[in-house]
Design a protein around this motif. Structure first.
Motif, PDB file in Angstrom:
ATOM      1  N   ALA A   1     -10.113   2.492   2.853  1.00 53.15           N
ATOM      2  CA  ALA A   1      -9.551   1.615   1.809  1.00 53.15           C
ATOM      3  C   ALA A   1      -9.531   0.149   2.238  1.00 53.15           C
ATOM      4  O   ALA A   1      -9.522  -0.752   1.400  1.00 53.15           O
TER       5      ALA A   1
ATOM      6  N   ASN B   1       3.284  -1.432   3.686  1.00 49.02           N
ATOM      7  CA  ASN B   1       3.141  -0.118   3.077  1.00 49.02           C
ATOM      8  C   ASN B   1       4.499   0.374   2.573  1.00 49.02           C
ATOM      9  O   ASN B   1       5.533   0.082   3.189  1.00 49.02           O
TER      10      ASN B   1
ATOM     11  N   ASP C   1      -9.160   2.087   8.074  1.00 48.74           N
ATOM     12  CA  ASP C   1      -9.101   2.992   6.921  1.00 48.74           C
ATOM     13  C   ASP C   1     -10.220   2.613   5.957  1.00 48.74           C
ATOM     14  O   ASP C   1     -10.487   1.414   5.746  1.00 48.74           O
TER      15      ASP C   1
ATOM     16  N   PRO D   1      -2.080  -2.539   8.990  1.00 50.11           N
ATOM     17  CA  PRO D   1      -2.283  -1.873   7.705  1.00 50.11           C
ATOM     18  C   PRO D   1      -3.748  -1.930   7.246  1.00 50.11           C
ATOM     19  O   PRO D   1      -4.405  -2.967   7.375  1.00 50.11           O
ATOM     20  N   PHE D   2      -4.237  -0.798   6.746  1.00 50.11           N
ATOM     21  CA  PHE D   2      -5.578  -0.665   6.162  1.00 50.11           C
ATOM     22  C   PHE D   2      -6.706  -0.916   7.165  1.00 50.11           C
ATOM     23  O   PHE D   2      -7.862  -0.985   6.765  1.00 50.11           O
TER      24      PHE D   2
ATOM     25  N   GLY E   1       0.839  -1.197   0.000  1.00 52.36           N
ATOM     26  CA  GLY E   1       0.000   0.000   0.000  1.00 52.36           C
ATOM     27  C   GLY E   1       0.871   1.242   0.000  1.00 52.36           C
ATOM     28  O   GLY E   1       2.099   1.179  -0.185  1.00 52.36           O
ATOM     29  N   LEU E   2       0.244   2.367   0.240  1.00 54.80           N
ATOM     30  CA  LEU E   2       0.969   3.645   0.222  1.00 54.80           C
ATOM     31  C   LEU E   2       1.551   3.935   1.606  1.00 54.80           C
ATOM     32  O   LEU E   2       2.761   3.845   1.814  1.00 54.80           O
ATOM     33  N   ALA E   3       0.692   4.244   2.551  1.00 59.74           N
ATOM     34  CA  ALA E   3       1.125   4.631   3.890  1.00 59.74           C
ATOM     35  C   ALA E   3      -0.104   4.557   4.804  1.00 59.74           C
ATOM     36  O   ALA E   3      -1.238   4.644   4.321  1.00 59.74           O
ATOM     37  N   PRO E   4       0.094   4.424   6.113  1.00 59.79           N
ATOM     38  CA  PRO E   4      -1.065   4.349   7.019  1.00 59.79           C
ATOM     39  C   PRO E   4      -1.914   5.622   6.952  1.00 59.79           C
ATOM     40  O   PRO E   4      -1.382   6.720   6.796  1.00 59.79           O
ATOM     41  N   GLY E   5      -3.227   5.449   7.062  1.00 58.98           N
ATOM     42  CA  GLY E   5      -4.105   6.604   7.199  1.00 58.98           C
ATOM     43  C   GLY E   5      -4.095   7.049   8.661  1.00 58.98           C
ATOM     44  O   GLY E   5      -3.935   6.216   9.561  1.00 58.98           O
TER      45      GLY E   5
ATOM     46  N   HIS F   1      -5.139   2.369  -6.441  1.00 58.87           N
ATOM     47  CA  HIS F   1      -5.299   2.247  -4.994  1.00 58.87           C
ATOM     48  C   HIS F   1      -6.797   2.195  -4.660  1.00 58.87           C
ATOM     49  O   HIS F   1      -7.603   2.908  -5.266  1.00 58.87           O
TER      50      HIS F   1
ATOM     51  N   ALA G   1      -4.927   2.902  10.011  1.00 60.89           N
ATOM     52  CA  ALA G   1      -3.775   2.076  10.398  1.00 60.89           C
ATOM     53  C   ALA G   1      -2.890   2.762  11.440  1.00 60.89           C
ATOM     54  O   ALA G   1      -2.335   2.102  12.325  1.00 60.89           O
TER      55      ALA G   1
HETATM   56  N1  URA Z   1      -4.022   2.351   5.018  1.00 62.61           N
HETATM   57  C1  URA Z   1      -2.836   1.741   4.806  1.00 62.61           C
HETATM   58  O1  URA Z   1      -2.304   1.071   5.700  1.00 62.61           O
HETATM   59  N2  URA Z   1      -2.259   1.901   3.618  1.00 62.61           N
HETATM   60  C2  URA Z   1      -2.793   2.601   2.621  1.00 62.61           C
HETATM   61  O2  URA Z   1      -2.198   2.675   1.537  1.00 62.61           O
HETATM   62  C3  URA Z   1      -4.034   3.220   2.862  1.00 62.61           C
HETATM   63  C4  URA Z   1      -4.627   3.071   4.055  1.00 62.61           C
END
Ligand code: URA
Length: 222
Positions: free
Chosen positions: A76, A111, A74, A70-71, A56-60, A193, A64
């Motif tokens: 997503a 991520n 969120d 992760p996710f 994924g990209l990064a925690p929201g 995404h 997360a």
């Molecule tokens: N939460 C994540 O952990 N990663 C994402 O890319 C989006 C939401």
């Protein structure tokens, strides 16, 4: 990054990682406002014998970054975890909380950037700073066969990790890219995404996302 880094970095960022000053400052702000949230680099989720790695990209910030998975929590995560269940990559029911008892099967989620970035947008240096953990994550999955990149940032970071050239491996929804990595065949599969923006605007539909998972299932069956 030096060639040595991939051997010296652990697959998970330490909780007190200080490689990105802007992200450290943002996490400190989050800790001050929400002391009960996780507010640290979010570790990957899933078994170490996984054949599939989802990047994924990064925690929201409220997802997360709060729940430490992760996710999880969120927006997503709703489509991602529902699709993982449908394609038999999980046991149990996802319920937006880390103690929902959900287990992943043959899949791990990580991520590209492990810390929550302001406005969900990591800068280039942060993606680069976090890449040694992605490299190490991949190197510590002995059965890895397929990587699913969620979005272009995850795709680009993964291509660089696999030693590929971005010009030869352009991001496109449902594209498949083959790599020879440490004497292994790895297939990178791209998806838009599964963010709220992409699903609400129809850029990514459930059907499109499930089609990507069918490609992954075919690759794993080979
Ligand atoms: N939460 C994540 O952990 N990663 C994402 O890319 C989006 C939401």
């Amino acid at each position: 990054m030096t060639a040595l880094d991939q051997f010296t970095y652990p697959p998970e960022a330490p909780l007190d990682c200080d490689r990105c000053p802007r992200l450290v400052e943002y996490l400190n702000d989050c800790r001050a406002k929400e002391p009960d949230w996780f507010n640290a680099p979010v570790p990957s989720f899933g078994p170490e014998d996984a054949e599939l790695l989802i990047v994924g990209l990064a925690p929201g910030v409220t997802g997360a970054n709060r729940t430490a998975r992760p996710f999880t929590g969120d927006y997503a995560g709703d489509l991602l975890y529902a699709t993982l269940e449908k394609f038999d990559f999980s046991n149990g029911k996802y319920d937006s909380r880390p103690d929902d008892g959900l287990e992943l099967k043959n899949a791990m989620i990580t991520n590209a950037v492990r810390c929550v970035p302001p406005q969900n947008k990591p800068i280039g240096a942060e993606i680069t700073n976090c890449r040694p953990f992605l490299i190490s994550r991949m190197n510590n999955l002995p059965n890895l066969k397929v990587i699913l990149a969620l979005g272009k940032i995850a795709h680009d970071s993964t291509v660089k990790t696999l030693g590929g050239k971005l010009a030869a491996h352009k991001f496109a929804h449902a594209a498949e890219h083959s790599f020879q990595y440490n004497d292994r065949e790895i297939t990178l599969v791209d998806s838009y995404h599964c963010s709220r923006y992409n699903t609400n605007t129809g850029k990514l539909t459930t059907e499109m996302f499930e089609n990507v998972f069918s490609l992954i299932a075919n690759q794993l069956d080979k």
